[in-house]
Design a protein around this motif. Structure first.
Motif, PDB file in Angstrom:
ATOM      1  N   ILE A   1      45.316  43.839  51.342  1.00  0.00           N
ATOM      2  CA  ILE A   1      45.110  42.469  51.597  1.00  0.00           C
ATOM      3  C   ILE A   1      45.290  41.606  50.201  1.00  0.00           C
ATOM      4  O   ILE A   1      46.041  40.727  49.941  1.00  0.00           O
ATOM      5  CB  ILE A   1      43.865  42.133  51.941  1.00  0.00           C
ATOM      6  CG1 ILE A   1      43.759  42.911  53.626  1.00  0.00           C
ATOM      7  CG2 ILE A   1      43.350  40.534  52.283  1.00  0.00           C
ATOM      8  CD1 ILE A   1      42.176  43.004  53.905  1.00  0.00           C
TER       9      ILE A   1
ATOM     10  N   ALA B   1      41.934  40.244  59.011  1.00  0.00           N
ATOM     11  CA  ALA B   1      41.269  41.782  58.319  1.00  0.00           C
ATOM     12  C   ALA B   1      39.727  41.377  59.106  1.00  0.00           C
ATOM     13  O   ALA B   1      39.206  40.554  59.321  1.00  0.00           O
ATOM     14  CB  ALA B   1      41.204  41.381  56.940  1.00  0.00           C
TER      15      ALA B   1
ATOM     16  N   ALA C   1      42.380  35.878  48.548  1.00  0.00           N
ATOM     17  CA  ALA C   1      43.029  36.486  49.246  1.00  0.00           C
ATOM     18  C   ALA C   1      43.098  36.355  50.973  1.00  0.00           C
ATOM     19  O   ALA C   1      43.799  36.763  51.770  1.00  0.00           O
ATOM     20  CB  ALA C   1      42.959  38.102  49.273  1.00  0.00           C
ATOM     21  N   LEU C   2      42.082  35.429  51.275  1.00  0.00           N
ATOM     22  CA  LEU C   2      41.760  35.064  52.332  1.00  0.00           C
ATOM     23  C   LEU C   2      41.710  33.411  52.471  1.00  0.00           C
ATOM     24  O   LEU C   2      41.564  33.094  51.561  1.00  0.00           O
ATOM     25  CB  LEU C   2      40.388  35.544  53.230  1.00  0.00           C
ATOM     26  CG  LEU C   2      39.938  37.255  52.871  1.00  0.00           C
ATOM     27  CD1 LEU C   2      38.652  37.315  53.430  1.00  0.00           C
ATOM     28  CD2 LEU C   2      40.990  37.866  53.990  1.00  0.00           C
TER      29      LEU C   2
ATOM     30  N   CYS D   1      43.795  36.077  56.943  1.00  0.00           N
ATOM     31  CA  CYS D   1      44.324  36.473  55.485  1.00  0.00           C
ATOM     32  C   CYS D   1      45.288  35.210  55.060  1.00  0.00           C
ATOM     33  O   CYS D   1      45.741  34.383  55.762  1.00  0.00           O
ATOM     34  CB  CYS D   1      45.570  37.667  55.668  1.00  0.00           C
ATOM     35  SG  CYS D   1      44.575  39.208  56.219  1.00  0.00           S
ATOM     36  N   LYS D   2      45.231  35.227  53.676  1.00  0.00           N
ATOM     37  CA  LYS D   2      46.057  34.139  53.002  1.00  0.00           C
ATOM     38  C   LYS D   2      47.294  34.126  53.507  1.00  0.00           C
ATOM     39  O   LYS D   2      48.130  33.212  53.438  1.00  0.00           O
ATOM     40  CB  LYS D   2      45.899  34.256  51.508  1.00  0.00           C
ATOM     41  CG  LYS D   2      46.145  32.900  50.658  1.00  0.00           C
ATOM     42  CD  LYS D   2      45.078  31.954  51.244  1.00  0.00           C
ATOM     43  CE  LYS D   2      44.932  30.533  50.210  1.00  0.00           C
ATOM     44  NZ  LYS D   2      44.486  30.898  49.030  1.00  0.00           N
TER      45      LYS D   2
END
Length: 229
Positions: free
Chosen positions: A46, A55, A70-71, A196-197
């Motif tokens: 991720i 995720a 990352a999110l 997730c980004k």
């Protein structure tokens, strides 16, 4: 719908997510595909920007990924609590009752102790530290490789006693589950989901996450050893 929502999860939620993804597709028509790997590997992938839509990991791991960018910020939704259990090889002597003294004795006396690379493994190490056993048992700890359940170490005879989330031990061949750790020793591991980004289908993923957190999924969670929130 031709588009598929993609996700990545740790092994602890593999069976639950497989079942719920299928049920969600039947109910909504939206296809969902979840890859389940070791939690450490999932977080790495991720963070590296692999194009997953969502995720599902332990909530503390997701919070770290959110802090790392990352999110999608604010997208973490808690979905279930995962109690931890102790198991032995099938047919082996097991303590009864499984109280705090029995867990401590198991750590102190077992020739080999199986733990995971995930939060349950870290919790066993913490318990040993709290009880002053850390140095004593360090050489007897066997950590399962990412994605390999502790139950396999037990069944293969690699360890005498093992600790992991109940969801990963239920139904595993070659082991006897002694029981859940006493309430006072439970790590209160919460599993959660997030966008997730790198998501290409964020809104569709959000719909599946809402379903994961809904009362409609409670029975499935219980059947696979988790507690609905």
């Amino acid at each position: 719908m031709s588009m598929t929502v993609t996700g990545i999860s740790s092994m602890a939620t593999r069976q639950i997510l497989s079942e719920l993804a299928s049920a969600y597709q039947q109910a909504s028509g939206q296809a969902v595909s979840i890859e389940s790997v070791g939690g450490v590997d999932a977080a790495k992938r991720i963070r590296a920007g692999e194009p997953f839509d969502l995720a599902v990991l332990a909530s503390d791991a997701l919070r770290q990924l959110e802090a790392d960018g990352a999110l999608v910020a604010g997208s973490i939704v808690e979905i279930a609590e995962s109690p931890m259990a102790m198991a032995v090889r099938a047919g082996a002597i097991r303590p009864d009752p499984l109280d705090e003294a029995a867990v401590r004795a198991a750590l102190a006396n077992a020739a080999s102790i199986g733990i995971s690379t995930g939060p349950s493994g870290a919790h066993v190490v913490k318990l040993a530290r709290d009880w002053g056993l850390e140095n004593e048992i360090a050489s007897r700890i066997v950590q399962a490789k990412p994605g390999i359940p502790v139950a396999k170490l037990l069944a293969d005879g690699a360890v005498e006693v093992g600790f992991q989330q109940l969801s990963e031990m239920q139904g595993a061949p070659g082991i006897d589950i002694v029981g859940l750790l006493p309430e006072a020793l439970q790590p209160k591991t919460i599993f959660a989901a997030a966008i997730c980004k790198a998501a290409g289908h964020a809104e569709a993923a959000r719909g599946f996450i809402s379903y994961l957190a809904s009362p409609a999924t409670a029975d499935t969670k219980r059947r696979h050893g988790m507690t609905p929130l």
